[in-house]
Design a protein around this motif. Structure first.
Motif, PDB file in Angstrom:
ATOM      1  N   GLY A 259      62.423  45.117  55.998  1.00 59.08           N
ATOM      2  CA  GLY A 259      61.441  44.139  56.459  1.00 59.08           C
ATOM      3  C   GLY A 259      60.068  44.736  56.230  1.00 59.08           C
ATOM      4  N   TYR A 260      59.164  43.977  55.614  1.00 57.08           N
ATOM      5  CA  TYR A 260      57.884  44.571  55.229  1.00 57.08           C
ATOM      6  C   TYR A 260      56.702  43.656  55.556  1.00 57.08           C
ATOM      7  CZ  TYR A 260      58.389  41.593  51.031  1.00 57.08           C
ATOM      8  OH  TYR A 260      58.542  40.524  50.173  1.00 57.08           O
ATOM      9  N   LEU A 261      55.503  44.275  55.529  1.00 57.93           N
ATOM     10  CA  LEU A 261      54.241  43.551  55.636  1.00 57.93           C
ATOM     11  C   LEU A 261      53.570  43.627  54.280  1.00 57.93           C
ATOM     12  CD1 LEU A 261      51.964  42.156  57.256  1.00 57.93           C
ATOM     13  CD2 LEU A 261      51.085  44.450  57.776  1.00 57.93           C
ATOM     14  N   ALA A 262      53.358  42.473  53.627  1.00 53.64           N
ATOM     15  CA  ALA A 262      52.716  42.422  52.316  1.00 53.64           C
ATOM     16  C   ALA A 262      51.216  42.261  52.481  1.00 53.64           C
ATOM     17  CB  ALA A 262      53.279  41.269  51.493  1.00 53.64           C
ATOM     18  N   LEU A 263      50.434  43.005  51.689  1.00 56.63           N
ATOM     19  CA  LEU A 263      48.976  42.962  51.728  1.00 56.63           C
ATOM     20  C   LEU A 263      48.476  42.556  50.351  1.00 56.63           C
ATOM     21  CD1 LEU A 263      48.389  46.281  53.722  1.00 56.63           C
ATOM     22  CD2 LEU A 263      48.512  43.951  54.623  1.00 56.63           C
ATOM     23  N   ASN A 264      47.777  41.439  50.289  1.00 51.15           N
ATOM     24  CA  ASN A 264      47.421  40.800  49.022  1.00 51.15           C
ATOM     25  C   ASN A 264      46.032  41.227  48.531  1.00 51.15           C
ATOM     26  OD1 ASN A 264      47.093  39.085  46.866  1.00 51.15           O
ATOM     27  ND2 ASN A 264      47.261  37.193  48.040  1.00 51.15           N
ATOM     28  N   PRO A 265      45.955  41.940  47.394  1.00 51.59           N
ATOM     29  CA  PRO A 265      44.659  42.407  46.882  1.00 51.59           C
ATOM     30  C   PRO A 265      43.711  41.296  46.463  1.00 51.59           C
ATOM     31  CG  PRO A 265      46.482  43.583  45.844  1.00 51.59           C
ATOM     32  CD  PRO A 265      47.075  42.420  46.580  1.00 51.59           C
ATOM     33  N   ALA A 266      44.181  40.057  46.363  1.00 56.12           N
ATOM     34  CA  ALA A 266      43.285  38.948  46.033  1.00 56.12           C
ATOM     35  C   ALA A 266      42.231  38.756  47.127  1.00 56.12           C
ATOM     36  CB  ALA A 266      44.085  37.659  45.844  1.00 56.12           C
ATOM     37  N   TYR A 267      42.562  39.158  48.351  1.00 55.24           N
ATOM     38  CA  TYR A 267      41.618  39.094  49.463  1.00 55.24           C
ATOM     39  C   TYR A 267      40.782  40.369  49.404  1.00 55.24           C
ATOM     40  CZ  TYR A 267      39.938  38.654  54.285  1.00 55.24           C
ATOM     41  OH  TYR A 267      39.148  38.554  55.407  1.00 55.24           O
ATOM     42  N   LYS A 268      39.465  40.236  49.265  1.00 53.26           N
ATOM     43  CA  LYS A 268      38.597  41.370  48.919  1.00 53.26           C
ATOM     44  C   LYS A 268      38.822  42.627  49.754  1.00 53.26           C
ATOM     45  CE  LYS A 268      33.833  42.518  47.671  1.00 53.26           C
ATOM     46  NZ  LYS A 268      33.856  43.845  48.298  1.00 53.26           N
ATOM     47  N   PRO A 269      38.865  42.557  51.079  1.00 49.98           N
ATOM     48  CA  PRO A 269      39.073  43.817  51.813  1.00 49.98           C
ATOM     49  C   PRO A 269      40.359  44.536  51.402  1.00 49.98           C
ATOM     50  CG  PRO A 269      38.351  42.089  53.304  1.00 49.98           C
ATOM     51  CD  PRO A 269      38.643  41.418  51.988  1.00 49.98           C
ATOM     52  N   LEU A 270      41.402  43.762  51.096  1.00 50.05           N
ATOM     53  CA  LEU A 270      42.695  44.361  50.772  1.00 50.05           C
ATOM     54  C   LEU A 270      42.794  44.832  49.328  1.00 50.05           C
ATOM     55  CD1 LEU A 270      45.077  41.922  52.695  1.00 50.05           C
ATOM     56  CD2 LEU A 270      44.029  44.048  53.496  1.00 50.05           C
ATOM     57  N   SER A 271      41.757  44.581  48.531  1.00 53.28           N
ATOM     58  CA  SER A 271      41.757  45.081  47.160  1.00 53.28           C
ATOM     59  C   SER A 271      41.512  46.587  47.121  1.00 53.28           C
ATOM     60  CB  SER A 271      40.694  44.361  46.325  1.00 53.28           C
ATOM     61  OG  SER A 271      39.392  44.674  46.805  1.00 53.28           O
TER      62      SER A 271
ATOM     63  N   SER B 289      56.011  43.481  36.938  1.00 50.99           N
ATOM     64  CA  SER B 289      54.972  42.525  36.526  1.00 50.99           C
ATOM     65  C   SER B 289      55.576  41.320  35.805  1.00 50.99           C
ATOM     66  CB  SER B 289      53.981  43.220  35.591  1.00 50.99           C
ATOM     67  OG  SER B 289      53.381  44.322  36.237  1.00 50.99           O
ATOM     68  N   PRO B 290      54.970  40.148  36.018  1.00 47.25           N
ATOM     69  CA  PRO B 290      53.890  39.871  36.964  1.00 47.25           C
ATOM     70  C   PRO B 290      54.433  39.737  38.387  1.00 47.25           C
ATOM     71  CG  PRO B 290      54.514  37.854  35.833  1.00 47.25           C
ATOM     72  CD  PRO B 290      55.350  38.948  35.230  1.00 47.25           C
ATOM     73  N   ILE B 291      53.722  40.323  39.347  1.00 54.17           N
ATOM     74  CA  ILE B 291      54.136  40.233  40.751  1.00 54.17           C
ATOM     75  C   ILE B 291      53.733  38.851  41.255  1.00 54.17           C
ATOM     76  CG2 ILE B 291      53.914  41.250  43.041  1.00 54.17           C
ATOM     77  CD1 ILE B 291      53.197  43.904  41.668  1.00 54.17           C
ATOM     78  N   SER B 292      54.711  38.016  41.523  1.00 56.03           N
ATOM     79  CA  SER B 292      54.461  36.578  41.687  1.00 56.03           C
ATOM     80  C   SER B 292      53.792  36.184  43.000  1.00 56.03           C
ATOM     81  CB  SER B 292      55.773  35.799  41.540  1.00 56.03           C
ATOM     82  OG  SER B 292      56.693  36.186  42.546  1.00 56.03           O
ATOM     83  N   ASP B 293      53.771  37.076  43.998  1.00 57.22           N
ATOM     84  CA  ASP B 293      53.207  36.686  45.295  1.00 57.22           C
ATOM     85  C   ASP B 293      52.042  37.564  45.736  1.00 57.22           C
ATOM     86  OD1 ASP B 293      54.735  38.914  45.666  1.00 57.22           O
ATOM     87  OD2 ASP B 293      55.812  38.194  47.418  1.00 57.22           O
ATOM     88  N   LEU B 294      51.576  38.446  44.850  1.00 62.13           N
ATOM     89  CA  LEU B 294      50.374  39.238  45.094  1.00 62.13           C
ATOM     90  C   LEU B 294      49.455  39.040  43.889  1.00 62.13           C
ATOM     91  CD1 LEU B 294      51.941  42.573  46.448  1.00 62.13           C
ATOM     92  CD2 LEU B 294      51.037  40.661  47.778  1.00 62.13           C
ATOM     93  N   PHE B 295      48.153  38.920  44.128  1.00 64.63           N
ATOM     94  CA  PHE B 295      47.235  38.499  43.075  1.00 64.63           C
ATOM     95  C   PHE B 295      46.052  39.451  42.954  1.00 64.63           C
ATOM     96  CE2 PHE B 295      49.561  34.918  44.692  1.00 64.63           C
ATOM     97  CZ  PHE B 295      49.927  34.210  43.558  1.00 64.63           C
ATOM     98  N   ASP B 296      45.402  39.403  41.773  1.00 62.82           N
ATOM     99  CA  ASP B 296      44.185  40.187  41.596  1.00 62.82           C
ATOM    100  C   ASP B 296      42.969  39.340  41.965  1.00 62.82           C
ATOM    101  OD1 ASP B 296      43.633  38.501  39.419  1.00 62.82           O
ATOM    102  OD2 ASP B 296      44.324  39.956  37.931  1.00 62.82           O
ATOM    103  N   ALA B 297      41.772  39.884  41.745  1.00 58.76           N
ATOM    104  CA  ALA B 297      40.537  39.195  42.146  1.00 58.76           C
ATOM    105  C   ALA B 297      40.330  37.891  41.399  1.00 58.76           C
ATOM    106  CB  ALA B 297      39.348  40.118  41.929  1.00 58.76           C
ATOM    107  N   ASN B 298      40.952  37.742  40.229  1.00 60.59           N
ATOM    108  CA  ASN B 298      40.824  36.520  39.432  1.00 60.59           C
ATOM    109  C   ASN B 298      41.926  35.498  39.716  1.00 60.59           C
ATOM    110  OD1 ASN B 298      38.531  37.517  37.956  1.00 60.59           O
ATOM    111  ND2 ASN B 298      39.947  38.828  36.793  1.00 60.59           N
ATOM    112  N   GLY B 299      42.761  35.797  40.697  1.00 59.81           N
ATOM    113  CA  GLY B 299      43.833  34.873  41.059  1.00 59.81           C
ATOM    114  C   GLY B 299      45.036  34.943  40.143  1.00 59.81           C
ATOM    115  N   LYS B 300      45.110  36.003  39.334  1.00 62.97           N
ATOM    116  CA  LYS B 300      46.265  36.169  38.453  1.00 62.97           C
ATOM    117  C   LYS B 300      47.311  37.045  39.135  1.00 62.97           C
ATOM    118  CE  LYS B 300      43.757  35.696  34.082  1.00 62.97           C
ATOM    119  NZ  LYS B 300      43.409  36.354  32.784  1.00 62.97           N
ATOM    120  N   PRO B 301      48.624  36.780  38.890  1.00 60.21           N
ATOM    121  CA  PRO B 301      49.669  37.637  39.465  1.00 60.21           C
ATOM    122  C   PRO B 301      49.413  39.102  39.123  1.00 60.21           C
ATOM    123  CG  PRO B 301      50.661  35.689  38.522  1.00 60.21           C
ATOM    124  CD  PRO B 301      49.210  35.655  38.125  1.00 60.21           C
ATOM    125  N   LEU B 302      49.579  39.951  40.101  1.00 61.90           N
ATOM    126  CA  LEU B 302      49.257  41.362  39.965  1.00 61.90           C
ATOM    127  C   LEU B 302      50.101  42.027  38.876  1.00 61.90           C
ATOM    128  CD1 LEU B 302      47.204  43.050  41.545  1.00 61.90           C
ATOM    129  CD2 LEU B 302      49.087  43.866  42.972  1.00 61.90           C
TER     130      LEU B 302
END
Length: 528
Positions: free
Chosen positions: A277-289, A436-449
């Motif tokens: 069980g995990y907590l996912a942190l999405n880099p698309a959100y600026k602080p989490l990048s 890759s591509p990581i389908s539920d985590l995104f980069d600053a441009n909204g693309k899959p990580l």
């Protein structure tokens, strides 16, 4: 006449097995699901090519009776069981299996459902789809009526167990062609070769299945009907189990263990631990990048106390994404994130957030083996994060939408989810979450990580046949995923299940779901 009626009703009840499901399936269409609730329902309707020994991850014959690899490891040949029929009376043969595989693998297959269907799990487990550069599979060939050949771009040593996972039940081509986009829904039904046949799906209430009297396993199933009732709340499931309105259920909160053990009509059942069980942190959100922010969050959550509070002795926590049964693939450099709120707060300041920031944390609306009480666990994590200045807003939505929306750019800021292994190989834990591509985590441009170095390692691990070499590769993966802190492992749990004492023959699988074909329901007098 009243006595005769009562006896008749009693006889019917003994032949109907009532399961308390912790939610409603997303779909009954094989290959087009990723969630364990849907797999559990599909396991009753479909068979897979490869099965697993009861209570273990050891592969055994399913619809395929044998399989072997070529000398170079790039070709797998499977021989099918003869004389098996789908529920609609049509024959299972190599052409039917190839029909299913092509549907999952080929985006241009004309029988694919067009609306909202992407068959993502195939791409996650097998490197992509037909035409993709990374696709492991190159071709599937019907050799003869009961033989198939799968050809791959490179060796894939775990192919038999991967194709045997619960996502890939073999469905009737005739039924799919007849129902089209309705297939797998309440309106279109589902047709497999499994122990039970689809009868009715009452949305929001229950799934009703009937005994397959032509099932290829002699003497199974043992009951005439299965009713899977959708009961999201674990307390409600336990109350109904106590009352006898359901016969067995899963994902009981560990805190209720003594309650189950104290009821003379119930028995506690334990599923072997094979999850995270995990907590996912999405880099698309600026602080989490900023990796420093993600690592600060990992340090701020008192994982040991949370696991102690919500799982007791039925959970462990560490920094590894894979469970202890895969300890040989663990890096000695990975232990766990240090719990240190002061240091975490300092790291936030160094990253430019001395006063913290706002964070939306999403939790599932249903209990799962790894998170039996998701809202309460989310509240505990929220309290820990508030101590370092992160202002958490808890969010949720219905299960099917939750699974879909986390993959719509820019995705959820932070969310809870988990994984129960589908087969005993580390690729099954790492590839769906980090390839890759990581389908539920995104980069600053909204693309899959896309993390190239990690993705290259994963591709190497999947195609390497040498066991010692694979261990070294996945130890590197273990270390890299730990340092990235994109998915923070919170718990590896031993799920608590429970049943009435009138139920026997239920052997929970570490893979998270099992067929009900061997379950026997005795008379109510067995509850005593």
């Amino acid at each position: 006449m009243l006595a005769i009626t009562a006896l008749g009703t009693l006889g019917f009840a003994q032949k109907t097995l009532v399961f308390g499901s912790n939610g409603e399936p997303v779909s009954l269409e094989p290959g087009n699901i990723t969630d364990g609730i849907s797999i559990y329902a599909q396991r009753q309707i479909y068979d897979t090519l490869v099965d697993f020994k009861a209570g273990s991850t050891e592969p055994v014959a399913g619809l395929a009776t044998s399989w072997f690899a070529s000398a170079d490891g790039k070709t797998w040949t499977m021989r099918l069981r003869q004389g098996v029929k789908f529920h609609d009376g049509t024959d299972l043969d190599a052409a039917a299996v190839a029909f299913n595989v092509n549907r999952w693998w080929d985006p241009k297959d004309p029988t694919r459902i067009n609306q909202g269907a992407n068959y993502e799990i195939w791409g996650e487990l097998f490197g992509g789809f037909k035409g993709d550069k990374g696709s492991f599979l190159q071709s599937v060939t019907v050799v003869d009526k009961y033989t198939l050949r799968f050809t791959f771009a490179s060796p894939i040593p775990y192919f038999p167990v991967a194709i045997g996972s619960g996502y890939f039940g073999i469905a009737s081509p005739a039924a799919i062609k007849a129902q089209g986009a309705k297939y797998g829904t309440a309106a279109g039904g589902a047709v497999g070769t499994g122990p039970f046949k689809f009868k009715e799906w009452r949305a929001g209430d229950r799934l009703i299945l009937e005994k397959n009297t032509n099932f290829w396993k002699k003497g199974a199933p043992k009951v005439d009907q299965v009713v899977m009732r959708f009961i999201k709340d674990p307390a409600a499931r336990l109350a109904e189990l106590k009352a006898g309105s359901i016969d067995f259920t899963t994902d009981i909160p560990p805190a209720n263990l003594k309650d189950v053990q104290g009821d003379r009509n119930l028995e506690a059942v334990f599923r072997p631990s094979f999850n995270v069980g995990y907590l996912a942190l999405n880099p698309a959100y600026k602080p989490l990048s900023d990796v420093r922010v993600r690592q600060a969050i990992a340090m701020a959550i008192n994982k040991k106390e949370i696991v102690k509070a919500f799982w007791g002795d039925l959970g462990t926590t560490n920094g590894h994404f894979t469970p202890a049964s895969m300890k040989s693939f663990w890096s000695s450099k990975v232990t766990d994130y240090e719990y240190n709120p002061q240091k975490a707060k300092q790291m936030l300041a160094e990253a430019g957030y001395p006063n913290g920031f706002d964070l939306e944390l999403w939790y599932m609306p249903v209990s799962r083996p790894y998170f039996p009480t998701p809202k309460e666990i989310a509240e505990a994590m929220s309290a820990d994060l508030s101590a370092i200045g992160i202002r958490v807003k808890l969010q949720t939505k219905d299960w099917a939408t939750y699974l879909q929306d986390r993959k719509k750019a820019p995705g959820f800021q932070a969310y809870m989810l988990g994984w129960t292994g589908d087969y005993g190989d580390p690729s099954n834990f790492f590839d769906p979450h980090f390839a890759s591509p990581i389908s539920d985590l995104f980069d600053a441009n909204g693309k899959p990580l896309d993390i190239k170095e990690l993705n290259d390692l994963l591709a190497k691990g999947s195609s390497t046949s040498n066991p010692a070499e694979r261990v070294k590769i996945y130890q590197q993966v273990d270390e890299m995923t730990y340092n990235l802190a994109l998915r923070i492992p919170i718990v590896h749990s031993q799920p608590l299940l429970a049943k009435r004492k009138s139920i026997s023959g239920w052997v929970p699988s570490p893979l998270g779901s099992e067929s009900f074909e061997d379950i026997v329901k005795a008379s109510p007098s067995a509850d005593r």
